[in-house]
Design a protein around this motif. Sequence first.
Motif, mmCIF file in Angstrom:
data_model
loop_
_atom_site.group_PDB
_atom_site.id
_atom_site.type_symbol
_atom_site.label_atom_id
_atom_site.label_comp_id
_atom_site.label_asym_id
_atom_site.label_seq_id
_atom_site.Cartn_x
_atom_site.Cartn_y
_atom_site.Cartn_z
ATOM 1 N N ALA A 88 0.824 -1.217 0.000
ATOM 2 C CA ALA A 88 0.000 0.000 0.000
ATOM 3 C C ALA A 88 0.854 1.261 0.000
ATOM 4 O O ALA A 88 0.412 2.314 -0.478
ATOM 5 C CB ALA A 88 -0.933 -0.008 1.199
ATOM 6 N N ILE A 89 2.065 1.174 0.520
ATOM 7 C CA ILE A 89 2.999 2.301 0.419
ATOM 8 C C ILE A 89 3.526 2.403 -1.008
ATOM 9 O O ILE A 89 3.590 3.481 -1.593
ATOM 10 C CB ILE A 89 4.160 2.139 1.417
ATOM 11 N N ALA A 90 3.912 1.257 -1.583
ATOM 12 C CA ALA A 90 4.499 1.252 -2.930
ATOM 13 C C ALA A 90 3.536 1.797 -3.971
ATOM 14 O O ALA A 90 3.949 2.523 -4.894
ATOM 15 C CB ALA A 90 4.937 -0.164 -3.295
ATOM 16 N N ASN A 91 2.249 1.468 -3.848
ATOM 17 C CA ASN A 91 1.294 1.940 -4.850
ATOM 18 C C ASN A 91 0.609 3.252 -4.463
ATOM 19 O O ASN A 91 -0.245 3.751 -5.202
ATOM 20 C CB ASN A 91 0.251 0.858 -5.169
ATOM 21 N N GLY A 92 0.967 3.789 -3.302
ATOM 22 C CA GLY A 92 0.455 5.096 -2.896
ATOM 23 C C GLY A 92 -0.898 5.086 -2.218
ATOM 24 O O GLY A 92 -1.406 6.148 -1.825
ATOM 25 N N GLN A 93 -1.496 3.911 -2.032
ATOM 26 C CA GLN A 93 -2.828 3.864 -1.435
ATOM 27 C C GLN A 93 -2.834 4.316 0.022
ATOM 28 O O GLN A 93 -3.782 4.970 0.467
ATOM 29 C CB GLN A 93 -3.393 2.456 -1.554
ATOM 30 N N LEU A 94 -1.798 3.966 0.773
ATOM 31 C CA LEU A 94 -1.748 4.391 2.174
ATOM 32 C C LEU A 94 -1.628 5.911 2.265
ATOM 33 O O LEU A 94 -2.333 6.559 3.046
ATOM 34 C CB LEU A 94 -0.575 3.719 2.900
ATOM 35 N N GLN A 95 -0.729 6.490 1.465
ATOM 36 C CA GLN A 95 -0.554 7.940 1.489
ATOM 37 C C GLN A 95 -1.847 8.652 1.106
ATOM 38 O O GLN A 95 -2.198 9.680 1.688
ATOM 39 C CB GLN A 95 0.576 8.354 0.548
ATOM 40 N N ALA A 96 -2.575 8.105 0.118
ATOM 41 C CA ALA A 96 -3.836 8.715 -0.294
ATOM 42 C C ALA A 96 -4.870 8.635 0.819
ATOM 43 O O ALA A 96 -5.628 9.587 1.048
ATOM 44 C CB ALA A 96 -4.356 8.025 -1.552
ATOM 45 N N ARG A 97 -4.914 7.523 1.521
ATOM 46 C CA ARG A 97 -5.864 7.348 2.618
ATOM 47 C C ARG A 97 -5.596 8.364 3.734
ATOM 48 O O ARG A 97 -6.530 8.950 4.305
ATOM 49 C CB ARG A 97 -5.760 5.918 3.155
ATOM 50 N N VAL A 98 -4.323 8.590 4.023
ATOM 51 C CA VAL A 98 -3.946 9.469 5.123
ATOM 52 C C VAL A 98 -3.961 10.942 4.712
ATOM 53 O O VAL A 98 -4.235 11.829 5.530
ATOM 54 C CB VAL A 98 -2.547 9.070 5.651
ATOM 55 N N GLY A 99 -3.652 11.201 3.449
ATOM 56 C CA GLY A 99 -3.535 12.577 2.989
ATOM 57 C C GLY A 99 -2.164 13.181 3.239
ATOM 58 O O GLY A 99 -1.996 14.394 3.264
ATOM 59 N N LEU A 100 -1.169 12.319 3.407
ATOM 60 C CA LEU A 100 0.218 12.742 3.611
ATOM 61 C C LEU A 100 1.129 11.866 2.759
ATOM 62 O O LEU A 100 0.837 10.694 2.535
ATOM 63 C CB LEU A 100 0.646 12.598 5.080
ATOM 64 N N GLY A 101 2.245 12.421 2.331
ATOM 65 C CA GLY A 101 3.243 11.640 1.617
ATOM 66 C C GLY A 101 4.459 11.397 2.485
ATOM 67 O O GLY A 101 4.610 11.982 3.558
#
Length: 247
Positions: A188-201
């Motif tokens: 989820a970090i590699a594909n950006g889904q976690l960052q999108a869920r949190v709203g932070l990079g």
Amino acid sequence: MAAWVEGRVIERIEWTPTLFSLRVEAELAPYKAGQFTKLALVQGDRRIQRAYSFVNPPSAPYHEFYFVEIPDGELTPTLGSLQAGDTLLVQSQATGFLTLDELPPGRDLWLLSTGTAIGPFLSMLADGEAFDRFENLVLVHGVRKGEELSYQPLIASFTEQQGARFRYVPFVSRETWPDAMAGRIPAAIANGQLQARVGLGFSAESSQVLICGNPAMVKETQQTLLALGLAKNLRRAPGNISAENYW
């Protein structure tokens, strides 16, 4: 070598048939949120011992530990049978470097965990210093089944106290669970889904990341974050990533 002292169980908390916590009274040396000590039971002529992190903040009047019972394990089945009033051995001096005073400054603190390895992060959050040092805090907890998402009342209290500064993201890998992300944390970090869920990079300029979990998860998550441009936070060589294998 650190001395052993007798501890007395004051409460047993059962989360699932295989997950439980013990609250223990014992006279220990001062310790920091994020550290661990060793617990032991004497079985015959042997002292069976293992390392466990504190779940409680150091200011608590008890010491709390979070366990998964391993059916054929030497220690956890017996620990799981302990009730209030029973005794065990506790090593009096805690250790470990997965603590806030080892971290360089940053804006965002990511706490990435699996299973019972959420324990040291709950200690840090309950202690309160993390909220003084960081603007945004993200607690990520990966489990197999939804019932293993323990400590929900405590986690909800962080949200109530801190509002949007605190984000909690559960991952459940083997079933669909309300409000939980599916799959595994590194993916989820590699594909950006976690960052999108949190709203932070993640960034080398603003992120500090603590990882605690099984060795495979820790290794893969570190590799994923390194590929995003973060650096390991080695002692005397500050970076962005600190990690601890949980067995």
